[in-house]
Design an enzyme around this catalytic site. Structure first.
Site, mmCIF file in Angstrom:
data_model
loop_
_atom_site.group_PDB
_atom_site.id
_atom_site.type_symbol
_atom_site.label_atom_id
_atom_site.label_comp_id
_atom_site.label_asym_id
_atom_site.label_seq_id
_atom_site.Cartn_x
_atom_site.Cartn_y
_atom_site.Cartn_z
ATOM 1 N N GLN A 142 5.724 -6.049 9.475
ATOM 2 C CA GLN A 142 5.262 -6.384 7.617
ATOM 3 C C GLN A 142 6.303 -6.694 6.711
ATOM 4 O OE1 GLN A 142 0.950 -4.310 8.990
ATOM 5 N NE2 GLN A 142 0.739 -6.105 7.329
ATOM 6 N N SER B 1 9.734 2.577 6.273
ATOM 7 C CA SER B 1 8.709 2.486 6.319
ATOM 8 C C SER B 1 7.842 3.787 7.128
ATOM 9 C CB SER B 1 7.621 1.382 6.932
ATOM 10 O OG SER B 1 8.330 -0.041 6.586
ATOM 11 N N HIS C 41 19.828 0.175 0.576
ATOM 12 C CA HIS C 41 18.100 0.505 0.333
ATOM 13 C C HIS C 41 17.230 -0.754 0.836
ATOM 14 C CE1 HIS C 41 13.879 2.539 -0.778
ATOM 15 N NE2 HIS C 41 14.003 1.610 -1.625
ATOM 16 N N THR D 34 -2.797 -7.505 7.087
ATOM 17 C CA THR D 34 -3.210 -6.419 7.946
ATOM 18 C C THR D 34 -4.430 -6.258 8.515
ATOM 19 O OG1 THR D 34 -1.881 -5.166 6.018
ATOM 20 C CG2 THR D 34 -2.878 -3.749 6.972
ATOM 21 N N CYS E 78 0.680 -1.263 -0.286
ATOM 22 C CA CYS E 78 -0.224 0.050 -0.173
ATOM 23 C C CYS E 78 0.401 1.089 -0.236
ATOM 24 C CB CYS E 78 -1.320 0.225 0.807
ATOM 25 S SG CYS E 78 -0.386 0.146 2.601
#
Length: 421
Positions: free
Chosen positions: A113, A106, A96, A190, A50
């Site tokens: 996750q 994040s 990275h 999620t 997402c």
């Protein structure tokens, strides 16, 4: 070939752009194969969540080909990607990837996750046959460093995620969740985290809606919830004080009309909605309704920033571990670069051996003295194996190449006693 880490994320691109370049699970293998077929990459894996879409590739080509391919695949004007993408190469690419896997890049610092999502991306690339030796080595280093960060720092303590942030925001709006009903749309990881957080906060009632009733029931059973199908949402929506959605649907599941109907049945009692999905599950127009508080993943930043501050010390330690991982990866690459030379030298030595052995066997067949044959075999092997190196050493000495002389002494493990007459 060079390792590339190309992508867009929550820091560089708007939600609108991110959802337009997101890959649905069913698209992934086709996309991986197409990238390789078109020559943009020799090895490739795609991570699509997402908050980011990233392409990890080993390629002899410029990253420009990947940008053009991504824009073409999603039918997106190229100039819309030009200003919001990033591309790291070589050691910066592996740095990275490690930072992403550790949760250092994040929206929620240290969220766990993403590591599972990266492992899934690697597994899909393996299944599609687009992850070769180079990517395998890179991902193993990435996973190893992520494990170290989790075990050696406190970055994973008091788990914080987008799911946790959504529930925290709900608690700010509803002072007592024990009087509220929550509708969760989707049944993935999620939503499972959302359900766990809500359950721990004592929410009065949980409804779980999913495309397949079986998966919804599996999740509902864990939290004493009620399972329904996505098609049944309009029938149950008016009962929900809280709606949190996270599916892989490519089209919105909740429109303005359906929410308006639910609000009428609720006599305009407010509804709190969080759309975690990318692409969005809830039409943006729903946020225009007076009695709806609609938030997207981008709106969760304020909640998440509070949690980020508590993890900054652990992140500093994690950065050090990532730095060590980059150095280890660089050493491994340098070692790999010597493999072809080692193989070539071994082949040459084996060819010399085979030639001398064949000559010795033929001499023995003619009845020659075995001891003399063995002595000649030893001399022949020694002379031929040393011929090229000794010629080069003499040339180096004549040219004043003391550096090469020093390397030769190191290569053959010669000390001063060996080199002094």
């Amino acid at each position: 070939m060079t390792l590339l880490a190309f992508g867009i994320n929550h820091n560089t691109a708007s939600l609108d752009i991110r959802e337009r370049v997101a890959f649905a699970p069913e698209q992934m293998e086709e996309a991986l194969s197409e990238l390789c077929r078109q020559g943009a990459a020799d090895e490739v894996a795609i991570l699509s969540t997402c908050n980011r879409t990233e392409i990890y590739a080993y390629s002899q080509q410029s990253a420009t080909l990947i940008v053009e391919w991504l824009a073409g695949y999603h039918r997106l004007p190229l100039d819309e990607l030009q200003g919001c993408h990033y591309c790291h190469q070589g050691e910066e690419a592996i740095r990275h990837m490690m930072a992403v896997a550790c949760g250092l890049d994040s929206l929620v610092l240290g969220e766990p996750q993403i590591l599972g999502q990266m492992k899934s991306a690697y597994a899909v690339a393996n299944g599609a046959g687009t992850a070769g030796t180079h990517l395998h080595s890179a991902f193993q280093q990435v996973f190893s460093i992520a494990k170290r960060v989790r075990t050696e720092t406190a970055i994973g303590e008091n788990p914080v995620s987008v799911a946790y942030a959504a529930v925290s925001l709900a608690q700010q709006i509803f002072s007592n969740l024990k009087e509220d009903t929550a509708l969760l749309i989707g049944a993935g990881e999620t939503i499972e985290l959302v359900a766990r957080h809500l359950h721990e906060q004592g929410v009065k009632k949980l409804l779980v809606a999913n495309r397949t009733l079986g998966r919804a029931r599996d999740l509902a059973e864990q939290f004493n919830a009620e399972a329904i199908l996505l098609a049944d949402i309009p029938e149950f929506l008016h009962r929900a004080d809280i709606v949190i959605s996270s599916t892989a649907s490519q089209l919105p599941l909740l429109g303005k009309g359906a929410v308006e109907s639910a609000l009428k049945k609720r006599k305009h009692k407010p509804m709190f909605m969080v759309d975690i999905a990318v692409p969005r599950d809830i039409e943006a127009e729903v946020g225009e309704l007076d009695d709806v508080y609609l938030y997207t993943v981008d709106d969760l930043r304020e909640v998440i920033d509070e949690n980020r501050r508590s993890r900054e010390e652990a992140a500093a330690k994690a950065d050090e571990i990532v730095g060590e991982g980059v150095q280890a990866y660089a050493r491994e690459l340098r070692a790999l670069s010597s493999v072809s030379t080692i193989k070539a030298y071994r082949r040459k030595a084996e060819d010399i051996r085979d030639q001398e052995l064949e000559r010795a066997l033929k001499t023995l067949e003619k009845g020659a003295d075995p001891e003399a044959v063995l002595m000649q075999l030893a001399r022949g092997l020694t002379n031929k194996l040393l011929h090229a190196p000794t010629s080069k050493i003499k040339q180096a000495g004549a040219s004043g190449r003391d550096d090469m002389i020093g390397l030769t002494q190191e290569l053959f493990d010669l000390d001063d006693r060996d080199t002094n007459p």
